[in-house]
Design an enzyme around this catalytic site. Sequence first.
Site, PDB file in Angstrom:
ATOM      1  N   ASP A  18       0.820  -1.138   0.067  1.00 10.74           N
ATOM      2  CA  ASP A  18      -0.255  -0.035   0.133  1.00 10.74           C
ATOM      3  C   ASP A  18       0.732   1.182   0.072  1.00 10.74           C
ATOM      4  O   ASP A  18       1.934   1.163   0.661  1.00 10.74           O
ATOM      5  CB  ASP A  18      -0.857  -0.038   1.335  1.00 10.74           C
ATOM      6  N   GLY A  19       0.262   2.307  -0.574  1.00  5.81           N
ATOM      7  CA  GLY A  19       0.928   3.698  -0.486  1.00  5.81           C
ATOM      8  C   GLY A  19       1.355   4.108  -1.930  1.00  5.81           C
ATOM      9  O   GLY A  19       2.052   5.264  -1.904  1.00  5.81           O
ATOM     10  N   ASN A  20       1.068   3.448  -2.921  1.00  2.00           N
ATOM     11  CA  ASN A  20       1.535   3.992  -4.204  1.00  2.00           C
ATOM     12  C   ASN A  20       1.188   5.299  -4.549  1.00  2.00           C
ATOM     13  O   ASN A  20       1.774   6.165  -5.155  1.00  2.00           O
ATOM     14  CB  ASN A  20       1.051   2.969  -5.440  1.00  2.00           C
ATOM     15  N   TRP A  23       2.706   8.038  -2.419  1.00  2.08           N
ATOM     16  CA  TRP A  23       3.932   8.346  -3.122  1.00  2.08           C
ATOM     17  C   TRP A  23       3.846   9.439  -4.329  1.00  2.08           C
ATOM     18  O   TRP A  23       5.003  10.216  -4.003  1.00  2.08           O
ATOM     19  CB  TRP A  23       4.662   6.963  -3.536  1.00  2.08           C
ATOM     20  N   SER A  63      -7.505  -5.538  -5.106  1.00  3.37           N
ATOM     21  CA  SER A  63      -8.538  -6.103  -4.329  1.00  3.37           C
ATOM     22  C   SER A  63      -9.718  -5.996  -5.203  1.00  3.37           C
ATOM     23  O   SER A  63     -10.032  -5.405  -6.100  1.00  3.37           O
ATOM     24  CB  SER A  63      -8.756  -5.222  -2.974  1.00  3.37           C
ATOM     25  N   ASN A  66     -10.671  -2.826  -4.993  1.00  2.00           N
ATOM     26  CA  ASN A  66     -10.332  -1.459  -5.942  1.00  2.00           C
ATOM     27  C   ASN A  66     -10.770  -1.393  -7.507  1.00  2.00           C
ATOM     28  O   ASN A  66     -10.613  -0.630  -8.127  1.00  2.00           O
ATOM     29  CB  ASN A  66      -8.721  -2.209  -6.320  1.00  2.00           C
ATOM     30  N   ARG A  69     -12.394   2.004  -8.222  1.00  3.69           N
ATOM     31  CA  ARG A  69     -11.621   3.186  -8.402  1.00  3.69           C
ATOM     32  C   ARG A  69     -11.886   3.789  -9.860  1.00  3.69           C
ATOM     33  O   ARG A  69     -12.648   3.143 -10.624  1.00  3.69           O
ATOM     34  CB  ARG A  69     -10.103   2.869  -8.264  1.00  3.69           C
ATOM     35  N   ARG A 186       2.254  -5.106   6.034  1.00  3.35           N
ATOM     36  CA  ARG A 186       1.324  -3.758   5.490  1.00  3.35           C
ATOM     37  C   ARG A 186       2.428  -2.642   5.289  1.00  3.35           C
ATOM     38  O   ARG A 186       2.862  -2.241   6.401  1.00  3.35           O
ATOM     39  CB  ARG A 186       0.299  -3.515   6.038  1.00  3.35           C
ATOM     40  N   ARG A 192      -4.396  -1.665   9.215  1.00  2.00           N
ATOM     41  CA  ARG A 192      -5.544  -2.620   8.781  1.00  2.00           C
ATOM     42  C   ARG A 192      -5.416  -3.560   7.840  1.00  2.00           C
ATOM     43  O   ARG A 192      -4.200  -3.567   7.113  1.00  2.00           O
ATOM     44  CB  ARG A 192      -6.600  -1.631   8.169  1.00  2.00           C
ATOM     45  N   ILE A 193      -6.137  -4.555   7.808  1.00  2.00           N
ATOM     46  CA  ILE A 193      -5.931  -5.836   6.903  1.00  2.00           C
ATOM     47  C   ILE A 193      -6.658  -5.600   5.583  1.00  2.00           C
ATOM     48  O   ILE A 193      -6.310  -6.291   4.511  1.00  2.00           O
ATOM     49  CB  ILE A 193      -6.498  -7.002   7.793  1.00  2.00           C
TER      50      ILE A 193
HETATM   51  C1  IPE Z   1      -5.287  -2.901   0.048  1.00  2.00           C
HETATM   52  O1  IPE Z   1      -5.120  -1.541   0.019  1.00  2.00           O
HETATM   53  C2  IPE Z   1      -5.455  -3.390  -1.347  1.00  2.00           C
HETATM   54  C3  IPE Z   1      -3.988  -3.607  -1.841  1.00  2.00           C
HETATM   55  C4  IPE Z   1      -2.852  -3.375  -1.285  1.00  2.00           C
HETATM   56  C5  IPE Z   1      -4.276  -4.354  -3.100  1.00  2.00           C
HETATM   57  P1  IPE Z   1      -6.180  -0.338  -0.150  1.00  2.00           P
HETATM   58  O2  IPE Z   1      -5.736   0.847  -0.561  1.00  2.00           O
HETATM   59  O3  IPE Z   1      -7.135  -0.747  -1.227  1.00  2.00           O
HETATM   60  O4  IPE Z   1      -6.804  -0.425   0.975  1.00  2.00           O
HETATM   61  P2  IPE Z   1      -7.763   0.739   2.125  1.00  2.00           P
HETATM   62  O5  IPE Z   1      -8.544   1.265   1.180  1.00  2.00           O
HETATM   63  O6  IPE Z   1      -6.776   1.731   2.398  1.00  2.00           O
HETATM   64  O7  IPE Z   1      -8.283  -0.008   3.287  1.00  2.00           O
HETATM   65  C1  IPE Z   2      -1.593   0.349  -3.221  1.00  3.13           C
HETATM   66  O1  IPE Z   2      -1.750   1.561  -3.151  1.00  3.13           O
HETATM   67  C2  IPE Z   2      -2.067  -0.172  -4.711  1.00  3.13           C
HETATM   68  C3  IPE Z   2      -3.276  -0.763  -4.808  1.00  3.13           C
HETATM   69  C4  IPE Z   2      -4.279  -0.822  -3.959  1.00  3.13           C
HETATM   70  C5  IPE Z   2      -3.776  -1.253  -6.128  1.00  3.13           C
HETATM   71  P1  IPE Z   2      -2.800   2.676  -3.477  1.00  3.13           P
HETATM   72  O2  IPE Z   2      -3.151   2.846  -4.751  1.00  3.13           O
HETATM   73  O3  IPE Z   2      -3.919   2.171  -2.433  1.00  3.13           O
HETATM   74  O4  IPE Z   2      -1.924   3.672  -2.651  1.00  3.13           O
HETATM   75  P2  IPE Z   2      -2.681   4.764  -1.557  1.00  3.13           P
HETATM   76  O5  IPE Z   2      -3.010   3.952  -0.396  1.00  3.13           O
HETATM   77  O6  IPE Z   2      -3.888   5.451  -2.123  1.00  3.13           O
HETATM   78  O7  IPE Z   2      -1.427   5.726  -1.308  1.00  3.13           O
HETATM   79 MG    MG Z   3      -4.339   2.477  -0.245  1.00  6.20          MG
END
Ligand code: IPE
Ligand code: IPE
Ligand code: MG
Length: 272
Positions: A18-20, A23, A63, A66, A69, A186, A192-193
Amino acid sequence: MVYVEAQNLPSHIGIIMDGNGRWAQLRGRERVEGHREGSKAVRRIVRAARRLGIRALTLYAFSEQNWARPDLEVDALMQLLREFLLSERDDILDNGIRLNAIGNLGRLPAVVRTVLDPLRSDSAGQEAMTLTLALSYGGREEIANAARELAREVAAGTRSADDVTEEALHARMPSLSVGDPDLVIRTGGERRISNFLLYGLAYAELHFSDALWPDFAEADLYEAIASFQGRERRFGLVGKAAVPVLGEGEGAATSERAPRSEESATVLRLVG
Ligand code: IPE
Ligand code: IPE
Ligand code: MG
């Protein structure tokens, strides 16, 4: 310097990458740029895990939730997934990695399926490490699917309701075919999960890293593993340090404790 014990590696590691998006946002760039950088981190961490001798690595890449989005982001993620599979194909095949996928794979577009499916079948016989991509995956959905399968068997009369056991459910969870996760990491700072591996998490050790996924380095993986190795997994039993109240043999059950680094013959010194 991070010390990782060679004998007490987690067999199955799961990572919520998580966190792309953050970033990229921190740099004033499009979220998609963060996903692109994130796929470099995937490459890095898969290689590090393979070198360490981790038996199974499960990466939460997309997920079921996802899909909601924006279309542009979902399309870019699917395109990046295709590019990742194409560019890693030779490395995966040359390094004994079995590429596996879990989740609602029927929802994936053809651009992904046409590269994912051949790589899954071509790498099916490889045994050094199983790399599982969780794609269109949800832990609740996986539990519901397993329950539905058992319900069908009960309805067909091939299973009794009393045989709907914890083990029968476990056997129908594709995410656990490589065993329960020992360590789940994580990144990205959230604690969180988010619907990852729910059933298998029962006794997993959890490690939360503040590093955003594109910044997650080999050293961060080693730190997570070292943290895992410093913990005592009790699985509901009493710890090694506990004084047996009933004496030897009776009720003196203890769980396996990780060997301390000074007890173990081989310690991998990993510089991050
Ligand atoms: C969890 O991250 C799913 C993946 C890393 C693929 P999310 O960014 O979707 O989770 P939430 O929305 O912060 O709970
Ligand atoms: C995780 O990074 C990748 C996916 C869930 C596909 P995010 O896209 O959720 O990055 P943040 O949480 O918004 O920074
Ligand atoms: Mg995220």
